[in-house]
Scaffold this motif. Structure first.
Motif, PDB file in Angstrom:
ATOM      1  N   ALA A 238      -4.906 -21.414 -11.659  1.00 14.37           N
ATOM      2  CA  ALA A 238      -5.148 -20.781 -10.358  1.00 14.37           C
ATOM      3  C   ALA A 238      -3.842 -20.465  -9.637  1.00 14.37           C
ATOM      4  O   ALA A 238      -3.634 -19.354  -9.144  1.00 14.37           O
ATOM      5  CB  ALA A 238      -6.026 -21.682  -9.492  1.00 14.37           C
TER       6      ALA A 238
ATOM      7  N   ALA B 182      -8.749 -16.754  -8.956  1.00 13.53           N
ATOM      8  CA  ALA B 182      -8.292 -18.102  -8.625  1.00 13.53           C
ATOM      9  C   ALA B 182      -8.673 -18.479  -7.208  1.00 13.53           C
ATOM     10  O   ALA B 182      -8.708 -17.629  -6.314  1.00 13.53           O
ATOM     11  CB  ALA B 182      -6.765 -18.178  -8.771  1.00 13.53           C
TER      12      ALA B 182
ATOM     13  N   PRO C 270      -4.934 -14.983 -16.556  1.00 18.44           N
ATOM     14  CA  PRO C 270      -5.608 -15.261 -15.283  1.00 18.44           C
ATOM     15  C   PRO C 270      -6.165 -14.002 -14.621  1.00 18.44           C
ATOM     16  O   PRO C 270      -5.490 -12.967 -14.576  1.00 18.44           O
ATOM     17  CB  PRO C 270      -4.495 -15.871 -14.421  1.00 18.44           C
TER      18      PRO C 270
ATOM     19  N   GLY D  54      -9.432 -21.816 -11.642  1.00 19.76           N
ATOM     20  CA  GLY D  54      -8.864 -20.562 -12.131  1.00 19.76           C
ATOM     21  C   GLY D  54      -9.673 -20.039 -13.299  1.00 19.76           C
ATOM     22  O   GLY D  54     -10.228 -20.819 -14.078  1.00 19.76           O
TER      23      GLY D  54
END
Length: 238
Positions: free
Chosen positions: A198, A124, A121, A114
């Protein structure tokens, strides 16, 4: 009748609003290549051609990341923090999620990669090992912030039912199953950033919800996580 809405829009978003100066297509291409590289070593190990370890998998992943983004910061389960601490990008690498399952030949383990941009984030990839002894195979889950979630290139969505919670012993895999719509919720305490970075993006991009266990806004440095299809979320949180 159950609501047709999913978690997205009802809970604080965890994904970044932007992938920064790197286009999402370029970023996810490297993320997927890195995850597949780590997974390939375990494939060779399973069929008896190579004896792989978590550290070897991580080194294979790092080689690809460094080649493409030498100035990025990296947090690996095996190697810790390396790279430029001033970078806006942080790669969170789990070279083998579900180590005990792998050791027992139980089909619930994965390689998870990730990427965070300014703490959130943005991309991923999770390569899950499926099937089991005599019939091993893999499938890859991927997502970019705002770009949706995919499994083997096909768009996926969280479910719209209230069936329940499953925990198989591999956080990234469990979260991907929520995104795929075959599980409605997953929760865990005492996880590390590489366990979650991720999976949480893949769930959110599949229309699911991601929070801390108490329902508060989640970040990958929290120690608890609750992911769901959104419909079941308030019934599970503590």
């Amino acid at each position: 009748m159950l609501s047709e809405t999913t978690g997205r829009g009802q809970f604080p978003m965890v994904g970044s609003q932007s992938t920064g100066p790197i286009p999402p297509t370029q970023l996810i291409q490297v993320v997927e290549a890195a995850a597949k590289s780590g997974a390939q070593l375990f494939i060779l190990s399973i069929i008896g051609l190579f004896c792989s370890t978590d550290k070897m998998s991580e080194e294979s992943i790092l080689e690809i990341v460094r080649k493409n983004f030498p100035d990025h910061l990296i947090l690996g389960e095996e190697g810790g923090i390396i790279g430029d601490p001033s970078s806006d990008y942080l790669w969170c690498i789990d070279p083998l999620d579900g180590t005990t399952n792998f050791a027992h030949g139980y089909p619930s383990f994965a390689v998870s990669v990730g990427v965070l941009f300014q703490g959130n984030p943005v991309a991923a990839a999770v390569v899950e090992f499926v099937g089991g002894p005599m019939c091993w195979n893999t499938r890859i889950f991927s997502a970019t912030a705002g770009g949706g979630a995919f499994c083997n290139g096909e768009k996926i969505h969280a479910s719209k039912t209230e069936k329940g919670v499953r925990r198989l012993g591999a956080a990234a895999v469990d979260m991907c199953h929520v995104a795929l719509g075959i599980v409605e919720a997953y929760w865990e305490y005492r996880l590390k950033p590489w366990d979650m970075a991720a999976g949480v993006l893949i769930v959110e991009e599949a229309g699911g919800a991601v929070t801390r266990m108490d329902g508060g806004k989640f970040c990958v440095f929290d120690r608890s996580v609750l992911v769901s299809n959104g419909i079941l979320h308030d019934k599970v949180r503590m």
